[in-house]
Design a protein around this motif. Structure first.
Motif, PDB file in Angstrom:
ATOM      1  N   SER A 307       0.816  -1.212   0.000  1.00  0.00           N
ATOM      2  CA  SER A 307       0.000   0.000   0.000  1.00  0.00           C
ATOM      3  C   SER A 307       0.853   1.266   0.000  1.00  0.00           C
ATOM      4  O   SER A 307       2.040   1.236   0.322  1.00  0.00           O
ATOM      5  N   GLN A 331      -3.960  -0.798  -1.170  1.00  0.00           N
ATOM      6  CA  GLN A 331      -4.636   0.498  -1.164  1.00  0.00           C
ATOM      7  C   GLN A 331      -3.670   1.657  -1.433  1.00  0.00           C
ATOM      8  O   GLN A 331      -2.470   1.559  -1.209  1.00  0.00           O
ATOM      9  N   TYR A 332      -4.230   2.749  -1.911  1.00  0.00           N
ATOM     10  CA  TYR A 332      -3.477   3.964  -2.228  1.00  0.00           C
ATOM     11  C   TYR A 332      -2.367   3.703  -3.243  1.00  0.00           C
ATOM     12  O   TYR A 332      -1.191   3.968  -3.012  1.00  0.00           O
ATOM     13  N   ASP A 352      -7.638  -5.427   0.550  1.00  0.00           N
ATOM     14  CA  ASP A 352      -7.919  -3.991   0.623  1.00  0.00           C
ATOM     15  C   ASP A 352      -7.358  -3.323  -0.634  1.00  0.00           C
ATOM     16  O   ASP A 352      -6.144  -3.314  -0.845  1.00  0.00           O
ATOM     17  N   HIS A 354      -8.760  -0.117  -1.763  1.00  0.00           N
ATOM     18  CA  HIS A 354      -9.382   1.201  -1.896  1.00  0.00           C
ATOM     19  C   HIS A 354      -8.375   2.260  -2.334  1.00  0.00           C
ATOM     20  O   HIS A 354      -7.171   2.095  -2.193  1.00  0.00           O
ATOM     21  N   ASN A 356      -7.680   3.304  -5.563  1.00  0.00           N
ATOM     22  CA  ASN A 356      -6.934   2.944  -6.753  1.00  0.00           C
ATOM     23  C   ASN A 356      -7.694   3.483  -7.965  1.00  0.00           C
ATOM     24  O   ASN A 356      -8.511   4.410  -7.822  1.00  0.00           O
TER      25      ASN A 356
END
Length: 508
Positions: A307, A331-332, A352, A354, A356
Motif C-alpha cells: 500500500s 490500497q493507495y 484492501d 481502496h 486505486n
C-alpha cells in the motif's frame, strides 16, 4: 490526461507545461509562454492551487526569463505529449504480456506455414489464415510499441524534470549554497548512524540472532554484509531513508518477515524472489512503480502489504504462484485492473484495494471463495460494475463499495449469506433503491434475493412457453407431413403411371 506528468512526481515540469498554450484554445490572443492570465489559452487540467503552492516554494519560477529558459528546455516533452494524447493511454501490464506471448506464437506459426505452403493442397486457405495472423501480429506489435513509447516517455519526463531543476538552481545561487551547507551537516549524522549499523552487524556476525530492528535510524544505505547474517528470521528496516535494498538480501535464506515500509524505495531487487521462506513482506509507503515478477516465487507469503506506493499493475502470474497468500493490501496506488490470475489465490481472506483506479473486476475474481473482507471503496469514476457471479463469494463478511459509480448490485448479491457489513455510500445506486439501502445489509440481501427469484421465475415461464410453442409447431409439422404423404399416395394411385391392380381396383 494519461500523457500529462504527475504534479507530485514532476512538480516543476507540470508547472511549466501548464503554462504552454493549449491545443484547444486556438482563438486566444495571448501567445507568450510567460503569460498565465488568459485561462483558456493554457492547460486547464493543472489545478491552480498546485501552481500557487510551487511558486510559493520556488519563487523564481514566476520570473519571465527563468520560465522562458525552461520552456525551451522541454520542447521534446511537449511534442511527445501531443503524440501520446493521440495514440491513447498505456496498455496495462497483462495486455502487454499477452501481446508478447501471442506475437512469439504467431511468428512461430507463420514460419511453419511458410515452409509447408508449397506442399499443402489447400494453399488458398493457408494464405487466408496467414493474412489473419499478419493482422493479429500487427495488433500485438502495436500494443508493444505503444507500451515502449510510454516507457520512453517516462524516462523523458524524469530527464526533463532534472533539467528544469538545474535551471532553477542556477537562477537561485544563494539558496543553492545554503542547501549545500545543510546537506553537509546531514552527511555527518549519516556517518554516525552507519557506525551504529556496523556495530549491530558485527554483533550479529559473532552471535547469530533471529531478529534485527533498525527502524527509524535515518539509514540511507544497507551494507551488503547483512545478507550473510546466519539464522536471521525477522528484519525491520522501516522508517528510514533507504533508496535501495542490496541483492545480497537473497542470502537470508531463513528470513520469515521483512519490513522495509516508510523508505524511499523505487524498486525491489529481483533477488527478493529467492526468499522462499518469507511469510510477511511489508513494502508500504515507498515510491514503487512496479513489483518485480520474481516476487511471485515467494510461495510461502501469507501477508503482502504494498500500500501507499505508485503501482499501476500487479505481476501477471501473482495469483498462480502466491497460492498461500491470506492478506493482500494494495490500497493507495494507481492500479487499473487485477490480473486474471487473482482468482487462483484460494487462501485469500483479506483484500484492501481502496483508493486505486480499478475499472472493474475480472470474472475469475468470484473464485475467491474464502474471502472474508473486501474493500473496493474510492475507486471513484472508474469502478462501475461488479461481476454477475459476485454472489459466489460465499465467505464474504465485510464489503465496502463506497465512493464509486456503481448503479446496480449484481443479481446474485442476495446469495451472500455470510455478509454482515455493507457500505455502498456515495454511489448512484438504482438497484436496490435508496430506501432499501437505508434499512441495512439484511434488507439489501432480502430485496436482491426476491428480485433474483422473480427474474428466475420469469425466465422459467418464458422457457416453458418457448418449449410449448416448439412442441406445438413440431406436432403440426408432423401431422401435416403425414397428411401430405397420404394425399400423395392416393393421387399416385388415381393417376398411375403403371397398370392398375385388378384386385385393388375391385376393392376400391
Amino acid at each position: 490526461m494519461a500523457a500529462d506528468p504527475n504534479p507530485k512526481k514532476f512538480p516543476v515540469l507540470s508547472y511549466v507545461l501548464a503554462r504552454l498554450p493549449s491545443f484547444t484554445a486556438t482563438k486566444s490572443s495571448s501567445s507568450s509562454p510567460s503569460s498565465s492570465s488568459p485561462v483558456p489559452a493554457f492547460d486547464v487540467e493543472q489545478p491552480p492551487s498546485s501552481s500557487i503552492e510551487i511558486v510559493t516554494q520556488m519563487p523564481h519560477l514566476a520570473e519571465p526569463g527563468v520560465l522562458a529558459s525552461m520552456t525551451q528546455a522541454i520542447t521534446d516533452v511537449a511534442e511527445t505529449r501531443s503524440i501520446l494524447r493521440t495514440l491513447g493511454p498505456r496498455p496495462d501490464h497483462e495486455t502487454v504480456d499477452k501481446a508478447r506471448f501471442k506475437l512469439s506464437e504467431i511468428e512461430g506459426m507463420l514460419s511453419e506455414s511458410f515452409e509447408d505452403i508449397s506442399l499443402n493442397e489447400s494453399a488458398e486457405k493457408d494464405e487466408k489464415r496467414r493474412k489473419e495472423m499478419d493482422q493479429e501480429k500487427t495488433w500485438c506489435e502495436s500494443v508493444l510499441k505503444l507500451d515502449e513509447v510510454h516507457g520512453s516517455y517516462e524516462k523523458l519526463l524524469s530527464e526533463a524534470e532534472e533539467r528544469l531543476v538545474r535551471i532553477y538552481e542556477f537562477a537561485e545561487k544563494k539558496a543553492a549554497a545554503e542547501g549545500e551547507e545543510g546537506e553537509g551537516s546531514g552527511v555527518v549524522a549519516e556517518g554516525e548512524v552507519n557506525e551504529e549499523v556496523v556495530g549491530i552487524l558485527q554483533k550479529a556476525m559473532d552471535n547469530p540472532v533471529e531478529r534485527v530492528d533498525l527502524s527509524g535510524r535515518k539509514l540511507s544505505l544497507l551494507p551488503e554484509a547483512f545478507g550473510r547474517i546466519q539464522g536471521l528470521l525477522v528484519l525491520n528496516l522501516s522508517n528510514n531513508q533507504l533508496q535501495a535494498i542490496p541483492d545480497s538480501i537473497a542470502g537470508l535464506h531463513g528470513l520469515v518477515e521483512l519490513d522495509v515500509s516508510g523508505n524511499l524505495l523505487e524498486t525491489l531487487p529481483d533477488s527478493v524472489g529467492l526468499l522462499s521462506k518469507l511469510k510477511i513482506l511489508n513494502v508500504s509507503t515507498n515510491k514503487l512503480t512496479a513489483l518485480p515478477d520474481s516476487i511471485c516465487r515467494c510461495g510461502s507469503l501469507v501477508v503482502l502489504d504494498v500500500s501507499f506506493n505508485r503501482l499501476t499493475y500487479l505481476p501477471t502470474n501473482i495469483g498462480f504462484e502466491l497460492v498461500n497468500l491470506e492478506k493482500l493490501m494494495i490500497q493507495y496506488n494507481k492500479i487499473r485492473s487485477f490480473p486474471s490470475s487473482i482468482g487462483e489465490m484460494r487462501s485469500l481472506t483479506y483484500l484492501d484495494a481502496h483508493f486505486n483506479e480499478l475499472h472493474g473486476l475480472p470474472d475469475s475474481f468470484v473464485l475467491l471463495t474464502n474471502l472474508e473482507y473486501l474493500n473496493l471503496s474510492s475507486n471513484f469514476s472508474d469502478l462501475r460494475d461488479l461481476p454477475s457471479s459476485f454472489g459466489d463469494l460465499i465467505s464474504l463478511q465485510k464489503l465496502d463499495l463506497s465512493n464509486n459509480q456503481i448503479h446496480s448490485l449484481p443479481d446474485t448479491f442476495g446469495t451472500l449469506e455470510s455478509l454482515v457489513e455493507l457500505n455502498v455510500d456515495q454511489n448512484p445506486l438504482v438497484v436496490p433503491p435508496k430506501e432499501v439501502v437505508k434499512e441495512g445489509v439484511v434488507a439489501v440481501k432480502t430485496y436482491m434475493g426476491k428480485r433474483r427469484i422473480t427474474m428466475l421465475e420469469e425466465e422459467e415461464r418464458k422457457r416453458v412457453e418457448e418449449e410449448m410453442e416448439q412442441a406445438n409447431a413440431g406436432w403440426l409439422t408432423r401431422t401435416t407431413s403425414k397428411l401430405k404423404s397420404y394425399v400423395s399416395d392416393v393421387s399416385e394411385y388415381l393417376n398411375p403411371s403403371y397398370p392398375r391392380d385388378p384386385y385393388l381396383e375391385r376393392e376400391l
